[in-house]
Design a protein around this motif. Sequence first.
Motif, mmCIF file in Angstrom:
data_model
loop_
_atom_site.group_PDB
_atom_site.id
_atom_site.type_symbol
_atom_site.label_atom_id
_atom_site.label_comp_id
_atom_site.label_asym_id
_atom_site.label_seq_id
_atom_site.Cartn_x
_atom_site.Cartn_y
_atom_site.Cartn_z
ATOM 1 N N ARG A 252 6.241 99.840 6.074
ATOM 2 C CA ARG A 252 5.925 99.205 7.132
ATOM 3 C C ARG A 252 5.220 97.767 6.878
ATOM 4 N N VAL A 253 4.384 97.884 5.828
ATOM 5 C CA VAL A 253 3.732 96.677 5.433
ATOM 6 C C VAL A 253 4.853 95.578 4.869
ATOM 7 N N GLY A 254 5.767 96.155 4.005
ATOM 8 C CA GLY A 254 6.675 95.409 3.625
ATOM 9 C C GLY A 254 7.512 94.899 4.515
ATOM 10 N N GLN A 255 8.056 95.374 5.647
ATOM 11 C CA GLN A 255 8.804 94.961 6.735
ATOM 12 C C GLN A 255 8.096 93.831 7.433
ATOM 13 N N ILE A 256 6.764 94.063 7.825
ATOM 14 C CA ILE A 256 5.878 93.040 8.445
ATOM 15 C C ILE A 256 5.769 91.515 7.507
ATOM 16 N N GLU A 257 5.808 91.902 6.443
ATOM 17 C CA GLU A 257 5.429 90.743 5.361
ATOM 18 C C GLU A 257 6.715 89.927 5.458
ATOM 19 N N ALA A 258 8.068 90.685 5.252
ATOM 20 C CA ALA A 258 9.196 90.057 5.151
ATOM 21 C C ALA A 258 9.324 89.050 6.451
ATOM 22 N N ILE A 259 8.921 89.618 7.608
ATOM 23 C CA ILE A 259 9.125 88.973 8.836
ATOM 24 C C ILE A 259 8.332 87.623 8.900
ATOM 25 N N ARG A 260 7.176 87.879 8.311
ATOM 26 C CA ARG A 260 6.118 86.771 8.096
ATOM 27 C C ARG A 260 6.735 85.660 7.373
ATOM 28 N N SER A 261 7.218 86.063 6.228
ATOM 29 C CA SER A 261 7.644 85.043 5.507
ATOM 30 C C SER A 261 9.041 84.325 6.006
ATOM 31 N N GLY A 262 9.798 85.123 6.822
ATOM 32 C CA GLY A 262 10.959 84.778 7.709
ATOM 33 C C GLY A 262 11.657 83.629 7.191
ATOM 34 N N ASP A 263 11.599 82.317 7.819
ATOM 35 C CA ASP A 263 12.487 81.416 7.677
ATOM 36 C C ASP A 263 12.380 80.804 6.048
ATOM 37 N N LYS A 264 11.302 81.317 5.513
ATOM 38 C CA LYS A 264 11.241 80.623 4.045
ATOM 39 C C LYS A 264 12.210 81.483 3.006
ATOM 40 N N ALA A 265 12.617 82.732 3.335
ATOM 41 C CA ALA A 265 13.243 83.541 2.543
ATOM 42 C C ALA A 265 14.471 84.182 3.061
ATOM 43 N N GLU A 266 15.528 84.288 2.503
ATOM 44 C CA GLU A 266 16.598 85.160 3.179
ATOM 45 C C GLU A 266 16.286 86.705 3.203
ATOM 46 N N PRO A 267 16.636 87.614 4.049
ATOM 47 C CA PRO A 267 16.238 88.919 4.375
ATOM 48 C C PRO A 267 16.968 89.819 3.189
ATOM 49 N N ALA A 268 18.125 89.420 2.692
ATOM 50 C CA ALA A 268 18.850 90.198 1.886
ATOM 51 C C ALA A 268 19.794 89.672 0.918
ATOM 52 N N PRO A 269 19.976 90.050 -0.249
ATOM 53 C CA PRO A 269 21.163 89.212 -0.903
ATOM 54 C C PRO A 269 22.178 89.378 -0.292
ATOM 55 N N GLU A 270 23.254 88.478 -0.753
ATOM 56 C CA GLU A 270 24.740 88.598 -0.329
ATOM 57 C C GLU A 270 25.340 89.869 -0.456
ATOM 58 N N GLY A 271 26.132 90.452 0.432
ATOM 59 C CA GLY A 271 27.005 91.554 0.268
ATOM 60 C C GLY A 271 26.266 92.835 0.893
ATOM 61 N N GLN A 272 25.069 92.646 1.144
ATOM 62 C CA GLN A 272 24.185 93.975 1.556
ATOM 63 C C GLN A 272 23.956 93.767 3.108
ATOM 64 N N GLY A 273 24.905 93.082 3.948
ATOM 65 C CA GLY A 273 24.665 93.095 5.294
ATOM 66 C C GLY A 273 25.390 94.194 6.340
ATOM 67 N N GLU A 274 25.940 94.951 5.642
ATOM 68 C CA GLU A 274 26.774 96.087 6.548
ATOM 69 C C GLU A 274 25.811 97.251 6.542
ATOM 70 N N LEU A 275 25.930 97.940 7.680
ATOM 71 C CA LEU A 275 24.999 99.082 7.863
ATOM 72 C C LEU A 275 25.541 100.207 7.582
#
Length: 336
Positions: free
Chosen positions: A275-298
């Motif tokens: 959960r802490v990692g999710q919040i920090e990923a959103i906090r960095s938000g526009d500064k970094a991509e959420p995931a590498p290419e090719g891992q967008g499918e659910l």
Amino acid sequence: MPASLIIPALLASSPVSLPPTDSAALLQAVPAAERPAAFAASPEPIAADASPAAAPADQPKTDVAAPAPTARKAHHHVRGDSLEGFNRVMFGTWQVLDKAAYRPAAMAYKHVVPRPLRSGIRHILSNLTEPLVFLNFILQAKPRSASKTLARFVINSTVGVGGAFDVAGQRKINLPHRDNGFGTTLALYGVGPGPYIFLPFVGPSNLRDLLGGASEGLVIPLTVGKPFNSLAYQIGTGAVSGLDRRAESDQELRALLSGSVDPYATLRSAWQQNRVGQIEAIRSGDKAEPAPEGQGELDDPMADPAQSGSKKPEASPPPPELNDPLADPAAPPSTP
């Protein structure tokens, strides 16, 4: 998981009592400088020239040992888990229900419903959450992430046939889904998580996320109306989504909890760190991509992203050294 795990979970919340401790051994464990004045001058913890009217020989043992159980009378809770006793009981209840009904139903759903259909249902339900993700990015003042979420929703709702196909998550478009909610928005505005809470049909959470999720669940039913405000829709989508998540996470749960000495503490620690990692990923938000290419499918989050990429790494010779794993394998090899 064995149903017998509920017994230690229930016992874990009971007070701890200590057996009577010998007074001589108890006093000898205290350094001489810290002993009471009445015992400082005597090498023996209990003087031999005690008053003739003293109690029998075994009475001092009872008087001295009496405070020992009270030394650990207070319950100890891990920081952030002030409801640990209640949570452990709920966790034990979940283990019993999961073994008896929830996991068998999830496994039956996984085997009866074909994988393409399960994937399509998962994508549709995920696509319905994109407006809420977009709203939270707006509330968090992250316009770039909000615009990506809006573009993903439009593409999947049209080209993706109502979200049944995750077209926006493909490598060429690279607009993967990003989890975001009111709980994360509250966290970014400085609201603390509150106590950790575990509920049988909700799983691990905290007070902030529970309140945020409850508020979030009212937005679409109140703003859009039918069919999202109907009880049949709420129960149906909740049941299907819950069964799908339980089926897809079965291997991870078994690997995490099967070899753990304290499954409750293990799951709590893993969830809090994630959960802490999710919040920090959103906090960095526009500064970094959420995931590498090719891992967008659910439908296959554990897929190797290298399988969907180009074949250039195979055409070039392997690098001679292993000390630079982040080097671009498609780059031309350097001459010695």
